[in-house]
Design a protein around this motif. Structure first.
Motif, short mmCIF file in Angstrom:
data_model
loop_
_atom_site.label_atom_id
_atom_site.label_comp_id
_atom_site.label_asym_id
_atom_site.label_seq_id
_atom_site.Cartn_x
_atom_site.Cartn_y
_atom_site.Cartn_z
N THR A 109 53.01 31.17 27.36
CA THR A 109 52.55 32.30 27.80
C THR A 109 52.43 32.17 29.30
OG1 THR A 109 51.16 32.87 25.98
CG2 THR A 109 50.30 33.96 27.94
N LEU A 110 52.99 33.01 30.08
CA LEU A 110 53.11 32.88 31.75
C LEU A 110 52.32 34.03 32.14
CD1 LEU A 110 56.73 32.46 31.75
CD2 LEU A 110 55.23 30.82 31.99
N SER A 111 51.91 33.88 33.37
CA SER A 111 51.33 35.06 34.14
C SER A 111 52.26 35.28 35.08
CB SER A 111 49.86 34.28 34.99
OG SER A 111 48.85 34.25 34.00
N LEU A 112 52.79 36.56 34.99
CA LEU A 112 54.04 36.95 35.72
C LEU A 112 53.39 38.40 36.17
CD1 LEU A 112 56.75 36.01 33.27
CD2 LEU A 112 55.99 34.67 35.29
N THR A 113 54.37 38.72 37.36
CA THR A 113 54.21 40.12 37.83
C THR A 113 55.52 40.78 37.30
OG1 THR A 113 55.98 39.44 39.78
CG2 THR A 113 53.52 39.38 40.05
N VAL A 114 55.65 42.35 37.39
CA VAL A 114 56.92 42.96 36.78
C VAL A 114 58.18 42.29 37.63
CG1 VAL A 114 58.04 45.09 36.75
CG2 VAL A 114 55.56 44.98 36.33
N ALA A 115 58.05 42.04 38.75
CA ALA A 115 59.41 41.44 39.50
C ALA A 115 59.80 40.06 38.66
CB ALA A 115 58.99 41.51 40.93
N VAL A 157 69.78 32.32 19.04
CA VAL A 157 68.63 32.52 20.16
C VAL A 157 68.12 33.49 20.24
CG1 VAL A 157 68.72 32.03 22.68
CG2 VAL A 157 70.40 30.82 21.39
N GLN A 158 66.76 33.34 20.07
CA GLN A 158 65.97 34.61 20.04
C GLN A 158 64.92 34.64 21.27
OE1 GLN A 158 64.02 34.49 16.23
NE2 GLN A 158 65.95 35.04 14.98
N PHE A 159 65.20 35.30 22.49
CA PHE A 159 64.70 35.40 23.33
C PHE A 159 63.68 36.75 23.61
CE2 PHE A 159 64.63 37.08 27.77
CZ PHE A 159 63.72 36.22 28.43
N HIS A 160 62.27 36.54 23.54
CA HIS A 160 61.33 37.58 23.65
C HIS A 160 60.58 37.45 24.87
CE1 HIS A 160 61.41 38.43 19.06
NE2 HIS A 160 62.57 37.53 19.48
N ALA A 161 60.53 38.42 25.79
CA ALA A 161 59.48 38.46 26.84
C ALA A 161 59.10 39.52 27.08
CB ALA A 161 60.34 37.89 28.12
N PHE A 162 57.65 39.67 26.86
CA PHE A 162 57.11 41.10 26.83
C PHE A 162 55.58 40.94 27.46
CE2 PHE A 162 57.28 39.56 22.56
CZ PHE A 162 55.89 39.34 22.08
N PRO A 163 54.95 41.96 27.87
CA PRO A 163 53.48 41.71 28.18
C PRO A 163 52.78 41.70 27.08
CG PRO A 163 54.52 43.88 29.22
CD PRO A 163 55.59 43.27 28.15
N GLU A 164 51.54 40.72 27.09
CA GLU A 164 50.84 40.66 25.96
C GLU A 164 50.23 41.98 25.28
OE1 GLU A 164 50.01 38.18 23.73
OE2 GLU A 164 50.56 36.52 25.07
N PRO A 165 50.16 42.48 24.20
CA PRO A 165 49.75 43.62 23.67
C PRO A 165 48.22 43.56 24.14
CG PRO A 165 51.06 42.54 21.92
CD PRO A 165 50.69 41.46 23.16
N GLY A 166 47.79 44.91 24.14
CA GLY A 166 46.37 45.42 24.27
C GLY A 166 45.82 44.80 26.03
N ARG A 167 46.63 44.43 26.81
CA ARG A 167 46.50 44.17 28.17
C ARG A 167 46.52 45.09 29.16
NH1 ARG A 167 44.49 38.47 28.14
NH2 ARG A 167 45.33 37.50 26.19
N CYS A 168 47.45 46.18 28.78
CA CYS A 168 48.03 47.26 29.91
C CYS A 168 46.50 48.12 29.98
CB CYS A 168 49.00 47.79 29.62
SG CYS A 168 49.01 48.98 27.89
#
Length: 183
Positions: A137-143, A172-183
């Protein structure tokens, strides 16, 4: 070559069997409806109908270099499917096919991982050492998320080539998405 999904193409693909058939044609190469029916546990008439639907939407085409008048071979037209989620998300008519497609993609990823786990002990140690089943889990901005995604796709493109002796197909399964329930 990539196929970018628009609303019409998504409607043509948004069926679990069609997604599976397209995936098999991409990973295993050209096949007939009968061969694919055996692999997915369906009747050849069912797979044949879904293959014609995929062809009508431009995902596959007849492989005229194979087969004969009685045996119709199919091949994938594109290597990848790209889903511009942001462009389709606001369209209420697309919600059901989009949800169906996304759930089937994730289900396919799960089944591929589970198939590996069912036989992982059969693989030589050097393949196991190179295998990764991890998350972070990373803390990232949209950019930053955009940059991460772009760079991961560039890295994958560097390794894309024709199959050679000694190769294995690697999922190779690459998934990168905001954690659910955080928006």
């Amino acid at each position: 070559m990539d196929r970018v999904l628009d609303s019409k193409a998504l409607r043509g693909l948004a069926h679990p069997l069609r997604i599976r058939l397209l995936g098999l044609l991409r990973t295993d190469g050209p096949a007939t409806a009968t061969q694919l029916a055996d692999r997915v546990g369906e009747r050849s008439g069912t797979t044949s109908w879904h293959l014609r639907q995929l062809a009508a939407h431009g995902f596959i085409e007849e492989d005229t270099a194979r087969g004969n008048r009685r045996e119709r071979w199919w091949r994938a037209v594109h290597e990848h499917t790209v889903l511009p989620l942001d462009e389709l998300a606001g369209d209420e008519e697309m919600r059901t096919p989009l949800d169906g497609y996304l759930h089937e993609v994730v289900t396919t990823h799960y089944h591929r991982s589970a198939a590996f786990l069912a036989e992982w002990q059969r693989w030589p140690k050097q393949w196991l050492a190179a295998t990764a089943l991890s998350d972070t889990t990373l803390s990232l901005t949209v950019a930053e998320l955009e940059e991460l995604t772009r760079r991961m796709h560039e890295l994958l493109a560097e390794f894309r080539r024709e199959r050679r002796d000694g190769d294995e197909q690697v999922a190779v399964q690459f998934h990168a998405f905001p954690e659910p329930g955080r928006c």
